[in-house]
Write a protein that holds these residues in place. Structure first.
Motif, PDB file in Angstrom:
ATOM      1  N   SER A   1     -16.289   1.934  -7.648  1.00 52.74           N
ATOM      2  CA  SER A   1     -16.810   2.434  -8.924  1.00 52.74           C
ATOM      3  C   SER A   1     -16.760   1.346  -9.995  1.00 52.74           C
ATOM      4  N   ILE A   2     -15.705   0.551  -9.979  1.00 48.71           N
ATOM      5  CA  ILE A   2     -15.586  -0.533 -10.965  1.00 48.71           C
ATOM      6  C   ILE A   2     -16.682  -1.573 -10.759  1.00 48.71           C
ATOM      7  N   THR A   3     -16.944  -1.936  -9.503  1.00 54.43           N
ATOM      8  CA  THR A   3     -17.980  -2.932  -9.253  1.00 54.43           C
ATOM      9  C   THR A   3     -19.369  -2.378  -9.568  1.00 54.43           C
ATOM     10  N   SER A   4     -19.565  -1.096  -9.373  1.00 56.93           N
ATOM     11  CA  SER A   4     -20.841  -0.488  -9.728  1.00 56.93           C
ATOM     12  C   SER A   4     -21.052  -0.511 -11.240  1.00 56.93           C
ATOM     13  N   ILE A   5     -20.026  -0.164 -11.989  1.00 58.31           N
ATOM     14  CA  ILE A   5     -20.108  -0.197 -13.453  1.00 58.31           C
ATOM     15  C   ILE A   5     -20.301  -1.635 -13.932  1.00 58.31           C
ATOM     16  N   LEU A   6     -19.609  -2.572 -13.300  1.00 57.89           N
ATOM     17  CA  LEU A   6     -19.731  -3.981 -13.662  1.00 57.89           C
ATOM     18  C   LEU A   6     -21.141  -4.503 -13.402  1.00 57.89           C
TER      19      LEU A   6
ATOM     20  N   ILE B   1     -23.092  -3.446 -16.388  1.00 59.07           N
ATOM     21  CA  ILE B   1     -22.701  -4.229 -17.563  1.00 59.07           C
ATOM     22  C   ILE B   1     -23.297  -5.630 -17.502  1.00 59.07           C
ATOM     23  N   THR B   2     -23.233  -6.275 -16.334  1.00 61.23           N
ATOM     24  CA  THR B   2     -23.782  -7.633 -16.224  1.00 61.23           C
ATOM     25  C   THR B   2     -25.297  -7.629 -16.409  1.00 61.23           C
ATOM     26  N   GLY B   3     -25.954  -6.594 -15.929  1.00 62.99           N
ATOM     27  CA  GLY B   3     -27.398  -6.505 -16.136  1.00 62.99           C
ATOM     28  C   GLY B   3     -27.753  -6.432 -17.608  1.00 62.99           C
ATOM     29  N   ASN B   4     -27.011  -5.639 -18.354  1.00 60.88           N
ATOM     30  CA  ASN B   4     -27.259  -5.540 -19.799  1.00 60.88           C
ATOM     31  C   ASN B   4     -26.844  -6.805 -20.539  1.00 60.88           C
ATOM     32  N   ALA B   5     -25.790  -7.459 -20.094  1.00 60.59           N
ATOM     33  CA  ALA B   5     -25.374  -8.711 -20.720  1.00 60.59           C
ATOM     34  C   ALA B   5     -26.426  -9.802 -20.513  1.00 60.59           C
ATOM     35  N   LEU B   6     -27.082  -9.774 -19.375  1.00 60.48           N
ATOM     36  CA  LEU B   6     -28.133 -10.758 -19.124  1.00 60.48           C
ATOM     37  C   LEU B   6     -29.322 -10.556 -20.057  1.00 60.48           C
ATOM     38  N   ILE B   7     -29.531  -9.339 -20.502  1.00 58.12           N
ATOM     39  CA  ILE B   7     -30.583  -9.090 -21.485  1.00 58.12           C
ATOM     40  C   ILE B   7     -30.259  -9.804 -22.793  1.00 58.12           C
ATOM     41  N   VAL B   8     -28.997  -9.761 -23.209  1.00 59.35           N
ATOM     42  CA  VAL B   8     -28.580 -10.441 -24.440  1.00 59.35           C
ATOM     43  C   VAL B   8     -28.788 -11.949 -24.313  1.00 59.35           C
ATOM     44  N   ALA B   9     -28.413 -12.508 -23.169  1.00 59.41           N
ATOM     45  CA  ALA B   9     -28.613 -13.946 -22.957  1.00 59.41           C
ATOM     46  C   ALA B   9     -30.100 -14.292 -22.951  1.00 59.41           C
ATOM     47  N   SER B  10     -30.917 -13.434 -22.377  1.00 58.45           N
ATOM     48  CA  SER B  10     -32.366 -13.667 -22.368  1.00 58.45           C
ATOM     49  C   SER B  10     -32.939 -13.654 -23.778  1.00 58.45           C
ATOM     50  N   ILE B  11     -32.433 -12.745 -24.594  1.00 63.86           N
ATOM     51  CA  ILE B  11     -32.893 -12.689 -25.991  1.00 63.86           C
ATOM     52  C   ILE B  11     -32.526 -13.978 -26.730  1.00 63.86           C
ATOM     53  N   LEU B  12     -31.335 -14.513 -26.476  1.00 65.77           N
ATOM     54  CA  LEU B  12     -30.945 -15.784 -27.106  1.00 65.77           C
ATOM     55  C   LEU B  12     -31.845 -16.932 -26.658  1.00 65.77           C
TER      56      LEU B  12
END
Length: 127
Positions: A24-29, A32-43
């Motif tokens: 469950s932790i790796t699934s949630i992670l 989270i990493t997918g959404n964090a990559l969106i932030v990096a893409s925006i930068l």
């Protein structure tokens, strides 16, 4: 009618007894990493747009991305890319109907975590 005492019962009793599992932790992670990559893409898009806008605006964007904050974001992004990639492979294995038993699922979870850290270190050693 049943005598229901709604005032003394917890709202979510499962949250009091539930122990997070590696799967469950790796699934949630993964989410989270997918959404964090969106932030990096925006930068990155902001950096490109600043380069197209003019030298003054580019200096601001480039200064942010070359600061400790920008370096931290991109270091985390490299780890997130590797983790998301390995988690995607793990889900392809799950989709084929393999690795669904608890022991194998936990091994695949640890493989994603340890593999992503190792691949991140290798990436920065090469670069």
């Amino acid at each position: 009618m049943a005598d229901v005492n709604r005032g003394n019962r917890p709202l979510s009793p499962h949250l009091q007894i539930y122990r997070p599992q590696l799967t469950s932790i790796t699934s949630i992670l993964t989410r989270i990493t997918g959404n964090a990559l969106i932030v990096a893409s925006i930068l990155i898009v902001w950096w490109f747009l600043a380069a197209a806008t003019g030298p003054d605006y580019f200096a601001v964007a480039d200064g942010v991305l070359r600061s400790w904050f920008g370096k931290l974001v991109f270091f985390g992004s490299v780890w997130a890319v590797w983790y998301h990639f390995l988690a995607g492979i793990r889900h392809l294995i799950y989709d084929s109907g393999r690795g669904l038993d608890i022991e194998t699922a936990e091994k695949l979870g640890w493989t994603c975590i340890i593999g992503s850290v190792l691949l991140t270190v290798i990436t920065f050693v090469i670069l």
